[in-house]
Design an enzyme around this catalytic site. Structure first.
Site, mmCIF file in Angstrom:
data_model
loop_
_atom_site.group_PDB
_atom_site.id
_atom_site.type_symbol
_atom_site.label_atom_id
_atom_site.label_comp_id
_atom_site.label_asym_id
_atom_site.label_seq_id
_atom_site.Cartn_x
_atom_site.Cartn_y
_atom_site.Cartn_z
ATOM 1 N N GLN A 146 36.371 44.442 33.676
ATOM 2 C CA GLN A 146 37.857 44.186 33.072
ATOM 3 C C GLN A 146 38.942 45.574 32.338
ATOM 4 O O GLN A 146 38.161 45.925 32.100
ATOM 5 C CB GLN A 146 38.269 43.107 32.666
ATOM 6 N N TYR A 177 32.109 34.352 42.432
ATOM 7 C CA TYR A 177 32.769 35.557 42.713
ATOM 8 C C TYR A 177 31.918 36.176 40.671
ATOM 9 O O TYR A 177 33.080 36.502 39.883
ATOM 10 C CB TYR A 177 33.587 35.945 42.880
ATOM 11 N N CYS A 235 48.411 59.904 31.163
ATOM 12 C CA CYS A 235 49.117 58.972 31.649
ATOM 13 C C CYS A 235 49.298 57.721 30.144
ATOM 14 O O CYS A 235 48.535 57.429 29.761
ATOM 15 C CB CYS A 235 48.016 58.219 32.087
ATOM 16 N N ASP A 272 36.730 33.051 40.787
ATOM 17 C CA ASP A 272 37.787 34.584 40.448
ATOM 18 C C ASP A 272 37.253 35.734 41.201
ATOM 19 O O ASP A 272 37.169 36.136 41.621
ATOM 20 C CB ASP A 272 36.973 35.041 38.898
ATOM 21 N N CYS A 327 43.822 36.561 41.165
ATOM 22 C CA CYS A 327 45.148 37.988 41.030
ATOM 23 C C CYS A 327 46.627 38.016 41.836
ATOM 24 O O CYS A 327 46.616 39.273 41.777
ATOM 25 C CB CYS A 327 43.991 39.611 40.189
ATOM 26 N N GLU A 387 27.600 36.328 43.548
ATOM 27 C CA GLU A 387 28.216 37.096 43.503
ATOM 28 C C GLU A 387 27.731 38.428 44.593
ATOM 29 O O GLU A 387 26.162 38.282 44.836
ATOM 30 C CB GLU A 387 28.266 38.493 42.547
#
Length: 342
Positions: A163, A192, A40, A261, A288, A213
């Protein structure tokens, strides 16, 4: 991103079979048809080596791939994580708690990858499309891998959230820190918070950080990461933000800054309500999914906040997805107006 190739530090590729041939790769859009690949272009080269090695091990040792329809077979996914230093964690996701010919697999991986840090078997007997099960067996090496972000050290396990684009994650988090513009005496609520990556970066500049969280293993990671980095000004809670934040606000929590987030679905209205109730000077919102962020921005602006800065970050290069950071500040004039109305 300056060089948008080979940036992903984590890949998880499905394994299957077609006409008796082993298939490993990506699902075609909106389907479970596997497009067979050998490498990939956006993954780290080490991940490609893991994929190629597992493929030849399965072929040599006749280890059967899992079949989603019949629920027979063994190997479901091949996952790998690669640290900045080139350490590699290989995870075989299988439908049974033991792996045949695992010694051969370990020997082959060690021969191909000098940075091999650990090999895990992750057991997933679920009938849905969740990739990882909760049961992990360490077959080789160390339980955890270390990685760094903006000068802090983080320990990563198969189930940790970290991430996937390390270069742009630093750009994203630095943007959020710049927007927060901490002076040193603030109390910050990080909602979060995942494994505490942003919380710990904020803690270097704030008086106190409270992270919330919903995933308990992530909170364990966050506490461990705080210890590793010698940071003592954080508190982490394993709870749903929409349940815990209103309670903390009732008990008198008054953060100066709130960092958000959330997952793609954005914030629950109860969270936004509690934020507006405790009235922080600033809200920094990382998203996102700009559509849910826009919906939440509408709520905040209707309740006494003004969006003053916006910066998007190219996190998932060569795709249509971005991470977007918005800074909201408490609107002074409106605040006084509200008092008059009441």
């Amino acid at each position: 991103m300056n060089d948008p190739a080979a940036y992903r530090n984590k890949t998880a590729l499905p394994v299957g079979e077609k006409d008796g041939q082993l298939q490993m790769g990506f699902y075609a859009p909106r389907s479970h048809r596997i497009v067979d690949v050998d490498e990939c272009l956006i993954s780290k080269q080490e991940s490609n080596l893991v994929l190629q090695t597992v493929r030849s091990w399965m072929e040599k040792s006749h280890v059967p791939p899992y079949n989603e329809i019949t629920h027979k077979g063994l190997v479901r996914h091949v996952m790998s994580r690669v640290s900045k230093k080139g350490e590699v964690m290989a995870v075989i996701v299988a439908a049974a708690p033991s792996l045949p010919h695992s010694r051969e697999l370990i020997a082959m991986l060690r021969a191909q990858l000098e940075g091999l840090k650990s090999v895990y078997l992750n057991v997933n007997r679920r009938g849905d499309n969740v990739i990882l099960g909760t049961e992990n067996h360490l077959l080789f090496g160390d339980e955890r891998m270390q990685d760094t972000l903006l000068g802090l050290s983080f320990s990563v396990s198969p189930l940790s959230f970290f991430q996937v684009n390390p270069v742009q994650t630093e750009v994203l988090y630095q943007t959020a820190l710049d927007f927060a513009d901490l002076k040193g005496d603030e109390t910050v609520a990080d909602l979060y918070c995942g494994a505490g990556t942003i919380s710990l970066l904020l803690a270097k500049k704030a008086k106190q950080v409270i992270g919330i969280e919903i995933v308990p293993p992530a909170i364990e990671d966050a506490k461990e990461n705080a210890r590793t980095n010698g940071i003592e000004t954080t508190q982490f809670h394993a709870a749903a933000a929409e349940e815990l934040l209103p309670k903390l606000v009732q008990q008198g929590l008054k953060p100066d800054v709130v960092m958000l987030d959330p997952p793609r679905k954005g914030c629950e209205e109860k969270v936004l309500e509690a934020i507006c109730q405790c009235g922080p000077e600033k809200v920094v919102y990382i998203s996102c999914d700009v559509a849910t962020q826009a919906r939440d921005a509408k709520y905040l602006t209707a309740h006494g906040y003004t969006a003053v800065k916006c910066q998007s970050v190219d996190m998932f290069c060569l795709t249509g997805h971005i991470e977007n950071v918005l800074l909201f500040v408490k609107a002074q004039e409106e605040k006084n107006e509200h008092l008059c109305h009441h």
